[in-house]
Enzyme design. Structure first.
Site, PDB file in Angstrom:
ATOM      1  N   LYS A 172     -17.713   2.042   4.651  1.00  0.00           N
ATOM      2  CA  LYS A 172     -17.361   3.440   4.938  1.00  0.00           C
ATOM      3  C   LYS A 172     -17.397   4.276   3.662  1.00  0.00           C
ATOM      4  O   LYS A 172     -16.651   4.029   2.731  1.00  0.00           O
ATOM      5  CB  LYS A 172     -15.966   3.494   5.557  1.00  0.00           C
ATOM      6  CG  LYS A 172     -15.885   2.706   6.868  1.00  0.00           C
ATOM      7  CD  LYS A 172     -14.495   2.754   7.471  1.00  0.00           C
ATOM      8  CE  LYS A 172     -13.512   1.935   6.675  1.00  0.00           C
ATOM      9  NZ  LYS A 172     -12.164   1.892   7.287  1.00  0.00           N
ATOM     10  N   THR A 205      -5.900  13.647   7.880  1.00  0.00           N
ATOM     11  CA  THR A 205      -6.763  12.474   7.744  1.00  0.00           C
ATOM     12  C   THR A 205      -5.960  11.176   7.640  1.00  0.00           C
ATOM     13  O   THR A 205      -6.536  10.118   7.410  1.00  0.00           O
ATOM     14  CB  THR A 205      -7.636  12.609   6.481  1.00  0.00           C
ATOM     15  OG1 THR A 205      -6.761  12.892   5.375  1.00  0.00           O
ATOM     16  CG2 THR A 205      -8.660  13.714   6.621  1.00  0.00           C
ATOM     17  N   GLY A 207      -4.522   7.907   8.661  1.00  0.00           N
ATOM     18  CA  GLY A 207      -4.776   6.980   9.763  1.00  0.00           C
ATOM     19  C   GLY A 207      -6.221   6.983  10.248  1.00  0.00           C
ATOM     20  O   GLY A 207      -6.539   6.379  11.270  1.00  0.00           O
ATOM     21  N   THR A 208      -7.094   7.621   9.499  1.00  0.00           N
ATOM     22  CA  THR A 208      -8.506   7.698   9.892  1.00  0.00           C
ATOM     23  C   THR A 208      -9.146   6.309   9.972  1.00  0.00           C
ATOM     24  O   THR A 208      -9.864   6.001  10.933  1.00  0.00           O
ATOM     25  CB  THR A 208      -9.278   8.566   8.868  1.00  0.00           C
ATOM     26  OG1 THR A 208      -8.598   9.810   8.775  1.00  0.00           O
ATOM     27  CG2 THR A 208     -10.692   8.804   9.284  1.00  0.00           C
ATOM     28  N   GLY A 209      -8.881   5.464   8.964  1.00  0.00           N
ATOM     29  CA  GLY A 209      -9.479   4.122   8.935  1.00  0.00           C
ATOM     30  C   GLY A 209      -8.977   3.265  10.093  1.00  0.00           C
ATOM     31  O   GLY A 209      -9.764   2.577  10.766  1.00  0.00           O
ATOM     32  N   CYS A 210      -7.656   3.313  10.325  1.00  0.00           N
ATOM     33  CA  CYS A 210      -7.069   2.532  11.427  1.00  0.00           C
ATOM     34  C   CYS A 210      -7.676   2.989  12.750  1.00  0.00           C
ATOM     35  O   CYS A 210      -8.033   2.170  13.612  1.00  0.00           O
ATOM     36  CB  CYS A 210      -5.554   2.753  11.504  1.00  0.00           C
ATOM     37  SG  CYS A 210      -4.687   2.418   9.964  1.00  0.00           S
TER      38      CYS A 210
HETATM   39  O1  PXL Z   1      -4.416   3.133   6.516  1.00  0.00           O
HETATM   40  C1  PXL Z   1      -3.907   1.952   6.083  1.00  0.00           C
HETATM   41  C2  PXL Z   1      -2.608   1.630   6.719  1.00  0.00           C
HETATM   42  C3  PXL Z   1      -2.532   0.572   7.582  1.00  0.00           C
HETATM   43  N1  PXL Z   1      -1.389   0.178   8.166  1.00  0.00           N
HETATM   44  C4  PXL Z   1      -0.250   0.814   7.926  1.00  0.00           C
HETATM   45  C5  PXL Z   1      -0.243   1.897   7.081  1.00  0.00           C
HETATM   46  C6  PXL Z   1      -1.442   2.318   6.447  1.00  0.00           C
HETATM   47  C7  PXL Z   1      -1.454   3.478   5.571  1.00  0.00           C
HETATM   48  O2  PXL Z   1      -0.529   4.197   5.402  1.00  0.00           O
HETATM   49  O3  PXL Z   1       0.902   2.529   6.878  1.00  0.00           O
HETATM   50  C8  PXL Z   1       1.001   0.359   8.588  1.00  0.00           C
END
Ligand code: PXL
Length: 271
Positions: A172, A205, A207-210
């Site tokens: 990414k 933005t 939590g975008t990756g999750c």
């Molecule tokens: O974005 C990575 C991530 C994954 N999981 C948890 C997070 C974060 C970023 O803050 O808090 C629980």
């Protein structure tokens, strides 16, 4: 049905909360195994409490003995023992896995107890069992020792991650300057550069990756093939970013996405 193995973000924008919202928004039933609890807002992580690997394993075994899981998605796992346990379960149950190799928050807070052993465990136990392995540039840097800083280096990194055993890789590139583009490569295939259009200027933005990994898992659970699942997931994230308002009520840091943009505009009750 999709199962997320990830940490709780008390702020609701990332982690388990983002994953379950994404599954629901894409009409996929979601299960979760919690690996850690964070005390977190949009502006800071004040603390992290890790769930022991044996208890993460118990959650997974309990779920998998009863539900028919189509796809498992991993996010923050916390330590090498948890990473190894999840990898072993993927292997034993022959699960389709989407792996987002989270080591820290985008704000720079560590989300692993010991980075060195977590990297080693990721390469040994989880990466080789990933149907889709989707690191950002920093995570590639941590795993391969060199952070790509152009498209050519992203393609080289994707090749190196396939050589380490992943079946499909999405590198990414959102943190590069200019319009965002990602590199997709799967075993036996040629690299594709994916872009959706101009960068959306947004402060929402977190939590975008999750969300991208969860949406990929949801689309795989709906029966899409890997490449289509990723393209659809990117579209979902783009629209969820564009639909999110930046309002003071949503915290002082990078705000959450609006996962339910298809169902109601932000702030309006659906009833
Ligand atoms: O974005 C990575 C991530 C994954 N999981 C948890 C997070 C974060 C970023 O803050 O808090 C629980």
């Amino acid at each position: 049905m999709a199962l997320t193995v990830a940490g709780s973000d008390s702020g609701g924008g990332a982690g388990i909360q983002a994953d379950l919202k994404t599954f629901a928004a894409l009409e996929v039933y979601g299960l979760s195994a919690v690996t850690a609890v964070t005390a977190q807002s949009t502006s800071e992580v004040r603390g992290v409490h890790f769930v022991p690997a044996a208890f993460v394993k118990l959650q997974l075994e309990t779920l998998l003995d009863d539900f028919s899981v189509d796809v498992l998605k991993t996010g923050m796992l916390g330590d090498a023992d948890t990473i190894a346990a999840v990898g072993e379960i993927i292997e034993a149950k022959n699960l389709t896995a989407v792996v987002d190799p989270v080591f820290g928050s985008s704000g720079g807070h560590a989300l692993t107890t010991d980075l060195v052993s977590a990297i080693e465990a990721m390469k040994r136990h989880l990466l080789p069992r990933a149907h889709v392995f989707m690191p950002n540039l920093d995570e590639v840097g941590v795993l391969l020792g060199k952070r790509p800083d152009n498209e050519h280096e992203m393609i080289e990194a994707a090749r190196a991650l396939l050589d380490l055993g992943a079946d499909g890789v999405l590198v990414k590139g959102g943190h590069l300057l200019g319009d965002p583009h990602d590199v997709f490569l799967e075993k036996g295939g040629q690299p594709s550069v994916l872009s959706l259009g101009p960068r959306i200027e947004s402060a929402s933005t977190h939590g975008t990756g999750c969300t991208l990994a969860a949406a990929t898992a949801a689309h795989l659970a709906l029966g899409r093939r890997r490449f289509e699942a990723i393209v659809e997931a990117k579209r979902f994230v783009e629209r969820a970013i564009a639909a999110a308002p930046k309002i003071p009520e949503l915290g002082r840091g990078p705000g959450p996405l609006h996962h339910f943009f298809r169902f109601y505009p932000w702030g309006k009750s659906p009833t």
